[in-house]
Write a protein that holds these residues in place. Structure first.
Motif, PDB file in Angstrom:
ATOM      1  N   THR A  15     -21.482  -3.071   3.005  1.00 22.82           N
ATOM      2  CA  THR A  15     -22.541  -4.066   3.038  1.00 22.82           C
ATOM      3  C   THR A  15     -23.763  -3.475   3.736  1.00 22.82           C
ATOM      4  OG1 THR A  15     -23.186  -6.292   3.788  1.00 22.82           O
ATOM      5  CG2 THR A  15     -21.660  -5.067   5.178  1.00 22.82           C
ATOM      6  N   GLN A  16     -24.936  -3.943   3.357  1.00 24.60           N
ATOM      7  CA  GLN A  16     -26.167  -3.423   3.944  1.00 24.60           C
ATOM      8  C   GLN A  16     -26.564  -4.174   5.207  1.00 24.60           C
ATOM      9  OE1 GLN A  16     -28.857  -3.678   0.528  1.00 24.60           O
ATOM     10  NE2 GLN A  16     -28.673  -1.486   0.221  1.00 24.60           N
ATOM     11  N   SER A  17     -25.809  -5.203   5.561  1.00 29.08           N
ATOM     12  CA  SER A  17     -26.136  -6.018   6.731  1.00 29.08           C
ATOM     13  C   SER A  17     -25.038  -5.927   7.778  1.00 29.08           C
ATOM     14  CB  SER A  17     -26.327  -7.488   6.327  1.00 29.08           C
ATOM     15  OG  SER A  17     -26.421  -8.318   7.451  1.00 29.08           O
ATOM     16  N   SER A  18     -25.423  -5.565   9.009  1.00 26.16           N
ATOM     17  CA  SER A  18     -24.449  -5.494  10.095  1.00 26.16           C
ATOM     18  C   SER A  18     -24.274  -6.833  10.784  1.00 26.16           C
ATOM     19  CB  SER A  18     -24.894  -4.458  11.135  1.00 26.16           C
ATOM     20  OG  SER A  18     -26.077  -4.877  11.781  1.00 26.16           O
ATOM     21  N   GLY A  19     -25.308  -7.690  10.686  1.00 27.49           N
ATOM     22  CA  GLY A  19     -25.253  -8.964  11.391  1.00 27.49           C
ATOM     23  C   GLY A  19     -25.859  -8.879  12.772  1.00 27.49           C
ATOM     24  N   LYS A  20     -26.525  -7.770  13.075  1.00 25.42           N
ATOM     25  CA  LYS A  20     -27.128  -7.604  14.400  1.00 25.42           C
ATOM     26  C   LYS A  20     -28.437  -8.371  14.508  1.00 25.42           C
ATOM     27  CE  LYS A  20     -28.836  -4.118  17.650  1.00 25.42           C
ATOM     28  NZ  LYS A  20     -29.063  -2.684  17.902  1.00 25.42           N
ATOM     29  N   THR A  21     -29.317  -8.221  13.507  1.00 24.91           N
ATOM     30  CA  THR A  21     -30.610  -8.890  13.558  1.00 24.91           C
ATOM     31  C   THR A  21     -30.540 -10.305  12.995  1.00 24.91           C
ATOM     32  OG1 THR A  21     -31.182  -7.850  11.446  1.00 24.91           O
ATOM     33  CG2 THR A  21     -31.912  -6.741  13.460  1.00 24.91           C
ATOM     34  N   ASN A  22     -29.644 -10.530  12.031  1.00 28.69           N
ATOM     35  CA  ASN A  22     -29.471 -11.868  11.463  1.00 28.69           C
ATOM     36  C   ASN A  22     -28.007 -12.245  11.605  1.00 28.69           C
ATOM     37  OD1 ASN A  22     -29.524 -14.258  10.087  1.00 28.69           O
ATOM     38  ND2 ASN A  22     -30.120 -13.397   8.110  1.00 28.69           N
ATOM     39  N   ILE A  23     -27.682 -12.882  12.713  1.00 30.65           N
ATOM     40  CA  ILE A  23     -26.288 -13.169  13.040  1.00 30.65           C
ATOM     41  C   ILE A  23     -25.616 -14.032  11.983  1.00 30.65           C
ATOM     42  CG2 ILE A  23     -24.743 -14.067  14.823  1.00 30.65           C
ATOM     43  CD1 ILE A  23     -26.384 -11.730  15.760  1.00 30.65           C
ATOM     44  N   SER A  24     -26.389 -14.941  11.369  1.00 32.70           N
ATOM     45  CA  SER A  24     -25.799 -15.899  10.428  1.00 32.70           C
ATOM     46  C   SER A  24     -25.797 -15.417   8.985  1.00 32.70           C
ATOM     47  CB  SER A  24     -26.549 -17.234  10.507  1.00 32.70           C
ATOM     48  OG  SER A  24     -27.909 -17.071  10.129  1.00 32.70           O
ATOM     49  N   LYS A  26     -24.927 -14.302   5.412  1.00 32.16           N
ATOM     50  CA  LYS A  26     -23.701 -14.608   4.661  1.00 32.16           C
ATOM     51  C   LYS A  26     -22.834 -13.384   4.438  1.00 32.16           C
ATOM     52  CE  LYS A  26     -25.760 -16.478   1.134  1.00 32.16           C
ATOM     53  NZ  LYS A  26     -25.974 -17.140  -0.179  1.00 32.16           N
ATOM     54  N   TYR A  27     -23.484 -12.245   4.123  1.00 30.27           N
ATOM     55  CA  TYR A  27     -22.717 -11.056   3.755  1.00 30.27           C
ATOM     56  C   TYR A  27     -22.821  -9.965   4.814  1.00 30.27           C
ATOM     57  CZ  TYR A  27     -23.046 -13.521  -0.689  1.00 30.27           C
ATOM     58  OH  TYR A  27     -22.996 -14.486  -1.667  1.00 30.27           O
ATOM     59  N   SER A  28     -22.965 -10.358   6.065  1.00 27.97           N
ATOM     60  CA  SER A  28     -22.987  -9.369   7.141  1.00 27.97           C
ATOM     61  C   SER A  28     -21.572  -8.847   7.374  1.00 27.97           C
ATOM     62  CB  SER A  28     -23.530  -9.985   8.432  1.00 27.97           C
ATOM     63  OG  SER A  28     -22.560 -10.853   9.009  1.00 27.97           O
ATOM     64  N   SER A  29     -21.488  -7.676   7.980  1.00 26.32           N
ATOM     65  CA  SER A  29     -20.171  -7.094   8.253  1.00 26.32           C
ATOM     66  C   SER A  29     -19.348  -8.010   9.169  1.00 26.32           C
ATOM     67  CB  SER A  29     -20.322  -5.704   8.883  1.00 26.32           C
ATOM     68  OG  SER A  29     -20.988  -5.780  10.137  1.00 26.32           O
ATOM     69  N   LYS A  30     -20.029  -8.670  10.109  1.00 28.10           N
ATOM     70  CA  LYS A  30     -19.326  -9.562  11.040  1.00 28.10           C
ATOM     71  C   LYS A  30     -18.765 -10.780  10.323  1.00 28.10           C
ATOM     72  CE  LYS A  30     -21.911  -8.349  15.220  1.00 28.10           C
ATOM     73  NZ  LYS A  30     -22.828  -8.839  16.277  1.00 28.10           N
ATOM     74  N   ASN A  31     -19.550 -11.341   9.405  1.00 30.42           N
ATOM     75  CA  ASN A  31     -19.082 -12.532   8.705  1.00 30.42           C
ATOM     76  C   ASN A  31     -17.977 -12.204   7.711  1.00 30.42           C
ATOM     77  OD1 ASN A  31     -19.191 -15.337   8.341  1.00 30.42           O
ATOM     78  ND2 ASN A  31     -20.479 -15.133   6.523  1.00 30.42           N
ATOM     79  N   ILE A  32     -18.081 -11.055   7.048  1.00 29.98           N
ATOM     80  CA  ILE A  32     -17.015 -10.638   6.130  1.00 29.98           C
ATOM     81  C   ILE A  32     -15.720 -10.429   6.908  1.00 29.98           C
ATOM     82  CG2 ILE A  32     -16.236  -8.806   4.584  1.00 29.98           C
ATOM     83  CD1 ILE A  32     -19.193  -8.356   3.849  1.00 29.98           C
ATOM     84  N   GLU A  33     -15.825  -9.786   8.070  1.00 27.58           N
ATOM     85  CA  GLU A  33     -14.644  -9.570   8.921  1.00 27.58           C
ATOM     86  C   GLU A  33     -14.046 -10.914   9.345  1.00 27.58           C
ATOM     87  OE1 GLU A  33     -13.581  -7.023  12.946  1.00 27.58           O
ATOM     88  OE2 GLU A  33     -15.475  -8.136  12.881  1.00 27.58           O
ATOM     89  N   LYS A  34     -14.900 -11.841   9.738  1.00 27.98           N
ATOM     90  CA  LYS A  34     -14.438 -13.160  10.192  1.00 27.98           C
ATOM     91  C   LYS A  34     -13.696 -13.901   9.079  1.00 27.98           C
ATOM     92  CE  LYS A  34     -16.379 -17.553  11.926  1.00 27.98           C
ATOM     93  NZ  LYS A  34     -16.072 -18.403  10.769  1.00 27.98           N
ATOM     94  N   MET A  35     -14.284 -13.917   7.881  1.00 27.07           N
ATOM     95  CA  MET A  35     -13.683 -14.679   6.783  1.00 27.07           C
ATOM     96  C   MET A  35     -12.386 -14.047   6.293  1.00 27.07           C
ATOM     97  SD  MET A  35     -16.971 -16.042   4.602  1.00 27.07           S
ATOM     98  CE  MET A  35     -15.970 -17.285   3.766  1.00 27.07           C
ATOM     99  N   GLY A 230     -21.197 -18.092   8.430  1.00 22.17           N
ATOM    100  CA  GLY A 230     -22.238 -17.334   9.109  1.00 22.17           C
ATOM    101  C   GLY A 230     -22.921 -18.153  10.192  1.00 22.17           C
ATOM    102  N   GLU A 231     -23.174 -19.422   9.895  1.00 21.74           N
ATOM    103  CA  GLU A 231     -23.813 -20.296  10.874  1.00 21.74           C
ATOM    104  C   GLU A 231     -22.894 -20.558  12.060  1.00 21.74           C
ATOM    105  OE1 GLU A 231     -24.923 -23.710   8.615  1.00 21.74           O
ATOM    106  OE2 GLU A 231     -26.697 -22.745   7.722  1.00 21.74           O
TER     107      GLU A 231
END
Length: 298
Positions: A15-24, A26-35, A230-231
């Motif tokens: 994914t191109q988004s780590s979730g660092k700058t936009n925590i919420s 949808k396709y951030s690495s953090k949200n994918i890991e969470k889901m 994400g939210e």
């Protein structure tokens, strides 16, 4: 992706988004890991992102030199562009497929490189934005001459603005060849961003991939679940920042100068302290106000 995991197959997700700058996101690495973790609680997941590889307490800490040794121990590996050129995940780890979320960040060439970080003949599935984000020089010019003129105009405006503050700089000479080639390169990328998905397909086909469009019916419930997740992730994050232990001025000075190796707790403390400094401790450290800091309000 979920079907592969349900069958017990190992996968890699790019994914191109780590979730660092936009925590919420949808396709951030953090949200994918969470889901994935919520759907498959016993799944061993390795998330490789800027913060995780610099966190001494995270399994991905400084993992790029031995990524192949580490990857074979996990059921799912999620990675962001932090895996730089020259680093690859080789076949032979029992991997079944690669999934890519290409949101339009960066050039089509770098997006394809990221999707190809996993070597070997594997099925690759990718969801791609139709247009790219953030054009070069902050405009949509696809003419090299217009970009060159724009850059020279911006240089002149910058020099004039500095004069208003009493700073006089002799006219900066530009390298005409460099300016010309940069303008051509920027025009090409701006053009590519207007047909981002087509460029991705074309590059992959030129590299020998057989492209097959998968007509997947839009799952509105899944999209909403990604958004809600994400939210929720963002709410939990800002709540944790607000509740983080106070950081001393000494530690703040030390960590703010060198934040390359920090734990997740230290990063939250640093964000909280930074908020206090920026607001002179006049605003409450609420989740809403902390989010405004990331949104550029403070």
């Amino acid at each position: 992706c979920l079907a592969y995991e349900a069958d017990g197959k190992k996968i890699v997700i790019s994914t191109q988004s780590s979730g660092k700058t936009n925590i919420s996101a949808k396709y951030s690495s953090k949200n994918i890991e969470k889901m994935l973790g919520e759907k498959f609680p016993k799944l061993k997941i390795l998330r490789i992102a800027g913060e995780s590889i610099s966190d001494p307490d995270h399994p991905a800490f400084d993992c790029t030199p031995h990524i192949n040794k580490l990857a074979k121990d996990y059921d799912a590996v999620i990675f962001t562009p932090v895996l730089e050129t020259g680093v690859s995940i080789n076949e032979g780890h029992g991997l079944s497929a690669v999934f890519g979320f290409i949101q339009g960040v960066g050039s089509p060439m770098t997006a394809v490189q990221q999707l190809s970080r996993v070597r070997g003949e594997l099925d690759r599935y990718y969801h791609c934005s139709k247009i790219g984000l953030t054009p070069i020089t902050n405009n949509d010019f696809t003419s090299a001459k217009k970009i060159e003129k724009h850059l020279l105009t911006q240089k002149h405006k910058s020099l004039q603005a500095l004069k208003g503050y009493g700073i006089v700089i002799d006219d900066v000479e530009e390298d005409p060849k460099f300016l010309k080639y940069f303008s051509r390169w920027a025009a090409m990328l701006n053009g590519a961003k207007q047909a981002y998905d087509q460029w991705i397909d074309s590059i992959l086909e030129n590299e020998g991939y057989l492209i097959t469009e998968v007509n997947v019916e839009t799952n509105k419930e899944l999209k909403k679940a990604c958004k809600d997740s994400g939210e929720q992730l963002a709410d939990e994050y800002y709540q944790a920042v607000s509740a983080a232990p106070e950081m001393s001025d000494e530690d703040f000075g030390k960590f703010s100068k060198n934040d390359k190796t920090l734990t997740a707790t230290q990063r939250k403390q640093l964000k909280k302290k930074n908020f206090q400094k920026l607001t002179h401790e006049e605003l409450p450290q609420s989740q809403e106000n902390l989010k405004k800091l990331d949104d550029g309000w403070v």
